[in-house]
Motif scaffolding. Structure first.
Motif, PDB file in Angstrom:
ATOM      1  N   GLY A 186       0.769  -1.225   0.000  1.00 46.87           N
ATOM      2  CA  GLY A 186       0.000   0.000   0.000  1.00 46.87           C
ATOM      3  C   GLY A 186       0.802   1.277   0.000  1.00 46.87           C
ATOM      4  O   GLY A 186       0.234   2.366  -0.040  1.00 46.87           O
ATOM      5  N   ASP A 187       2.143   1.195   0.024  1.00 46.91           N
ATOM      6  CA  ASP A 187       2.994   2.380   0.001  1.00 46.91           C
ATOM      7  C   ASP A 187       3.249   2.842  -1.431  1.00 46.91           C
ATOM      8  O   ASP A 187       3.347   2.020  -2.364  1.00 46.91           O
ATOM      9  CB  ASP A 187       4.341   2.097   0.661  1.00 46.91           C
ATOM     10  CG  ASP A 187       4.227   1.938   2.167  1.00 46.91           C
ATOM     11  OD1 ASP A 187       3.114   2.121   2.698  1.00 46.91           O
ATOM     12  OD2 ASP A 187       5.241   1.629   2.816  1.00 46.91           O
ATOM     13  N   ALA A 188       3.377   4.141  -1.614  1.00 52.67           N
ATOM     14  CA  ALA A 188       3.678   4.693  -2.939  1.00 52.67           C
ATOM     15  C   ALA A 188       4.995   4.143  -3.460  1.00 52.67           C
ATOM     16  O   ALA A 188       5.975   3.986  -2.707  1.00 52.67           O
ATOM     17  CB  ALA A 188       3.751   6.211  -2.862  1.00 52.67           C
ATOM     18  N   VAL A 189       5.035   3.847  -4.750  1.00 48.13           N
ATOM     19  CA  VAL A 189       6.247   3.358  -5.399  1.00 48.13           C
ATOM     20  C   VAL A 189       6.482   4.155  -6.681  1.00 48.13           C
ATOM     21  O   VAL A 189       5.551   4.712  -7.258  1.00 48.13           O
ATOM     22  CB  VAL A 189       6.179   1.844  -5.741  1.00 48.13           C
ATOM     23  CG1 VAL A 189       6.134   1.009  -4.483  1.00 48.13           C
ATOM     24  CG2 VAL A 189       4.970   1.551  -6.630  1.00 48.13           C
ATOM     25  N   SER A 190       7.723   4.175  -7.123  1.00 49.72           N
ATOM     26  CA  SER A 190       8.067   4.850  -8.371  1.00 49.72           C
ATOM     27  C   SER A 190       7.590   4.030  -9.563  1.00 49.72           C
ATOM     28  O   SER A 190       7.636   2.800  -9.534  1.00 49.72           O
ATOM     29  CB  SER A 190       9.571   5.073  -8.459  1.00 49.72           C
ATOM     30  OG  SER A 190       9.923   5.592  -9.737  1.00 49.72           O
ATOM     31  N   PRO A 191       7.162   4.694 -10.637  1.00 49.83           N
ATOM     32  CA  PRO A 191       6.811   3.957 -11.852  1.00 49.83           C
ATOM     33  C   PRO A 191       8.031   3.529 -12.657  1.00 49.83           C
ATOM     34  O   PRO A 191       7.899   2.778 -13.622  1.00 49.83           O
ATOM     35  CB  PRO A 191       5.980   4.971 -12.632  1.00 49.83           C
ATOM     36  CG  PRO A 191       6.551   6.296 -12.229  1.00 49.83           C
ATOM     37  CD  PRO A 191       6.919   6.142 -10.784  1.00 49.83           C
ATOM     38  N   PHE A 192       9.201   4.043 -12.289  1.00 51.91           N
ATOM     39  CA  PHE A 192      10.438   3.766 -13.028  1.00 51.91           C
ATOM     40  C   PHE A 192      11.297   2.728 -12.300  1.00 51.91           C
ATOM     41  O   PHE A 192      11.276   2.655 -11.065  1.00 51.91           O
ATOM     42  CB  PHE A 192      11.277   5.041 -13.191  1.00 51.91           C
ATOM     43  CG  PHE A 192      10.562   6.177 -13.852  1.00 51.91           C
ATOM     44  CD1 PHE A 192      10.025   6.043 -15.125  1.00 51.91           C
ATOM     45  CD2 PHE A 192      10.436   7.402 -13.212  1.00 51.91           C
ATOM     46  CE1 PHE A 192       9.370   7.107 -15.736  1.00 51.91           C
ATOM     47  CE2 PHE A 192       9.794   8.474 -13.818  1.00 51.91           C
ATOM     48  CZ  PHE A 192       9.256   8.315 -15.085  1.00 51.91           C
ATOM     49  N   GLU A 193      12.063   1.990 -13.086  1.00 49.79           N
ATOM     50  CA  GLU A 193      13.056   1.090 -12.527  1.00 49.79           C
ATOM     51  C   GLU A 193      14.434   1.486 -13.032  1.00 49.79           C
ATOM     52  O   GLU A 193      14.577   1.962 -14.166  1.00 49.79           O
ATOM     53  CB  GLU A 193      12.767  -0.363 -12.916  1.00 49.79           C
ATOM     54  CG  GLU A 193      11.537  -0.954 -12.239  1.00 49.79           C
ATOM     55  CD  GLU A 193      11.400  -2.452 -12.503  1.00 49.79           C
ATOM     56  OE1 GLU A 193      12.253  -3.002 -13.251  1.00 49.79           O
ATOM     57  OE2 GLU A 193      10.461  -3.058 -11.958  1.00 49.79           O
ATOM     58  N   PHE A 194      15.443   1.280 -12.190  1.00 49.39           N
ATOM     59  CA  PHE A 194      16.808   1.529 -12.611  1.00 49.39           C
ATOM     60  C   PHE A 194      17.287   0.400 -13.508  1.00 49.39           C
ATOM     61  O   PHE A 194      16.866  -0.756 -13.368  1.00 49.39           O
ATOM     62  CB  PHE A 194      17.733   1.653 -11.398  1.00 49.39           C
ATOM     63  CG  PHE A 194      17.511   2.910 -10.603  1.00 49.39           C
ATOM     64  CD1 PHE A 194      17.968   4.131 -11.083  1.00 49.39           C
ATOM     65  CD2 PHE A 194      16.846   2.879  -9.384  1.00 49.39           C
ATOM     66  CE1 PHE A 194      17.756   5.296 -10.364  1.00 49.39           C
ATOM     67  CE2 PHE A 194      16.639   4.035  -8.654  1.00 49.39           C
ATOM     68  CZ  PHE A 194      17.099   5.258  -9.145  1.00 49.39           C
ATOM     69  N   LEU A 195      18.172   0.747 -14.428  1.00 48.85           N
ATOM     70  CA  LEU A 195      18.771  -0.252 -15.302  1.00 48.85           C
ATOM     71  C   LEU A 195      19.922  -0.945 -14.574  1.00 48.85           C
ATOM     72  O   LEU A 195      20.482  -0.389 -13.621  1.00 48.85           O
ATOM     73  CB  LEU A 195      19.278   0.418 -16.577  1.00 48.85           C
ATOM     74  CG  LEU A 195      18.205   1.178 -17.385  1.00 48.85           C
ATOM     75  CD1 LEU A 195      18.833   1.872 -18.588  1.00 48.85           C
ATOM     76  CD2 LEU A 195      17.087   0.245 -17.823  1.00 48.85           C
ATOM     77  N   PRO A 196      20.290  -2.142 -15.005  1.00 41.10           N
ATOM     78  CA  PRO A 196      21.335  -2.891 -14.294  1.00 41.10           C
ATOM     79  C   PRO A 196      22.640  -2.111 -14.126  1.00 41.10           C
ATOM     80  O   PRO A 196      23.321  -2.254 -13.100  1.00 41.10           O
ATOM     81  CB  PRO A 196      21.530  -4.129 -15.176  1.00 41.10           C
ATOM     82  CG  PRO A 196      20.203  -4.324 -15.834  1.00 41.10           C
ATOM     83  CD  PRO A 196      19.681  -2.941 -16.087  1.00 41.10           C
ATOM     84  N   LYS A 197      23.006  -1.274 -15.091  1.00 44.19           N
ATOM     85  CA  LYS A 197      24.274  -0.551 -15.004  1.00 44.19           C
ATOM     86  C   LYS A 197      24.194   0.668 -14.091  1.00 44.19           C
ATOM     87  O   LYS A 197      25.234   1.275 -13.802  1.00 44.19           O
ATOM     88  CB  LYS A 197      24.733  -0.124 -16.393  1.00 44.19           C
ATOM     89  CG  LYS A 197      23.747   0.750 -17.140  1.00 44.19           C
ATOM     90  CD  LYS A 197      24.213   1.023 -18.564  1.00 44.19           C
ATOM     91  CE  LYS A 197      23.167   1.823 -19.350  1.00 44.19           C
ATOM     92  NZ  LYS A 197      23.579   2.044 -20.754  1.00 44.19           N
TER      93      LYS A 197
END
Length: 371
Positions: free
Chosen positions: A118-129
């Motif tokens: 239920g906590d807010a999360v970012s819509p983006f993910e970091f790339l492996p590098k």
């Protein structure tokens, strides 16, 4: 986000504020502000439900059935009944929310993107590098719904120290989602996430997407403009850049010039049916830290007027002294009376508040001059 916008505001304040039209001709005042209602903080129960204490940003873009709102630095925790913040759970550098059509105007009944707890999360993910992730922030920029999909531009920020100014921009990119309130896939055409534009506003008109940002050219800071065909939004090589009145555009980014000079922070642009004009708003520089300015034009590419109206945010907001107003964004989906009542939001830097500051909403009633 406020670090970056504070830097841009400081750079713009060195050169002052433009007072003549781009054509050098005086112009009649196109409208007057007859009433300004400072509605207050956006924070409400929908934030509490997503464990959000405070955040900045707040740009929106229209999608079928409602709007997507994109916020910057979002700090988690809870508030006591008296409003006292209790920070817990860290922070995310982007949060997005869905505001359906016909939802409560104020306070807005947001539905945030959240995790399973239920906590807010970012819509983006970091790339492996992009490791370690603690070194990076992804801040949202302008968005648009086109080609049946939602697109959201973003800035990648690298943090290299513990000081307030120990950060730098390392590029901007574009992300895509099939649903408004979902994870956004960071596009990597040709294996590279970087795009040549960094827009705080994306506007569709005349079979083009117009993208407005803030840049420094030859020691002068102001508004830049790029354009791309909607079907080519995912192609970094398809963008064209404003090179001068006419309008003239070029595929060569190095040929670009400023659309409007001496504009601090960031810009928001919307068509106003009541005025039959495009309206641009910009927020403060350090010489006018609580001022929001309005410019107008007949076309997305101008020519743009000098500031034709200004409003000043009160000296004290949310119980604190206002040091700077930034991230002023128009919300045309909330305009009323065909645009005679204008809605915008802004973010605040408050003295001795730390991270305890939230976006606020204003409703502005305007009138056209009588013939």
């Amino acid at each position: 986000m406020k670090w970056l916008f504070a830097v841009l505001a400081l750079m713009a304040s060195v050169s002052g504020c433009s007072t003549v039209t781009s054509t050098g001709r005086p112009m009649e005042r196109p409208f007057e502000i007859v009433q300004t209602k400072f509605l207050g903080s956006l924070w409400n129960e929908s934030h509490a439900k997503a464990s959000i204490v405070s955040q900045d940003g707040g740009a929106s873009f229209i999608v079928p059935g409602g709007t997507v709102w994109a916020f910057g630095d979002t700090f988690k925790g809870s508030r006591s009944a008296d409003g006292t913040p209790h920070f817990a759970g860290g922070a995310i550098s982007t949060a997005i929310a869905w505001l359906p059509d016909q939802a409560t105007l104020y306070p807005p009944a947001f539905n945030f993107l959240v995790s399973s707890n239920g906590d807010a999360v970012s819509p983006f993910e970091f790339l492996p590098k992009e490791q370690p992730t603690q070194r990076y922030r992804i801040w949202p920029l302008g968005g648009i719904h086109v080609n049946g999909q939602c697109y959201l531009f973003y800035s990648m920020i690298e943090v290299f120290g513990n000081g307030s100014w120990d950060f730098r921009g390392v590029g901007s990119g574009l992300a895509r989602s099939k649903v408004a309130l979902g994870p956004y896939e960071r596009l990597q055409p040709h294996g590279d996430w970087r795009f040549p534009v960094e827009p705080t506003q994306v506007l569709e008109a005349d079979d083009w997407l117009y993208l407005y940002g803030i840049k420094e050219f030859h020691g002068k800071q102001g508004v830049t403009l790029a354009r791309v065909r909607p079907e080519k939004i995912e192609d970094p090589g398809a963008y064209e850049y404003y090179t001068g009145a006419g309008p003239e555009f070029s595929p060569r980014k190095e040929a670009a010039t400023l659309l409007v000079g001496n504009v601090p922070g960031q810009v928001s642009v919307a068509w106003n049916p009541y005025l039959q004009k495009y309206v641009m708003v910009s927020s403060s520089d350090f010489y006018h830290p609580r001022e929001i300015r309005f410019l107008i034009a007949d076309a997305p590419y101008g020519p743009w007027s000098p500031p034709v109206a200004r409003i000043e945010v009160p000296e004290f907001r949310q119980g604190k002294h206002v040091e700077l107003v930034y991230c002023a964004f128009l919300h045309p989906e909330l305009f009323r009376e065909n645009g005679r009542v204008v809605n915008l939001t802004y973010s605040l830097s408050l003295k001795d508040a730390g991270f305890d500051a939230n976006c606020e909403m204003i409703e502005i009633e305007i009138n056209r001059p009588q013939p």
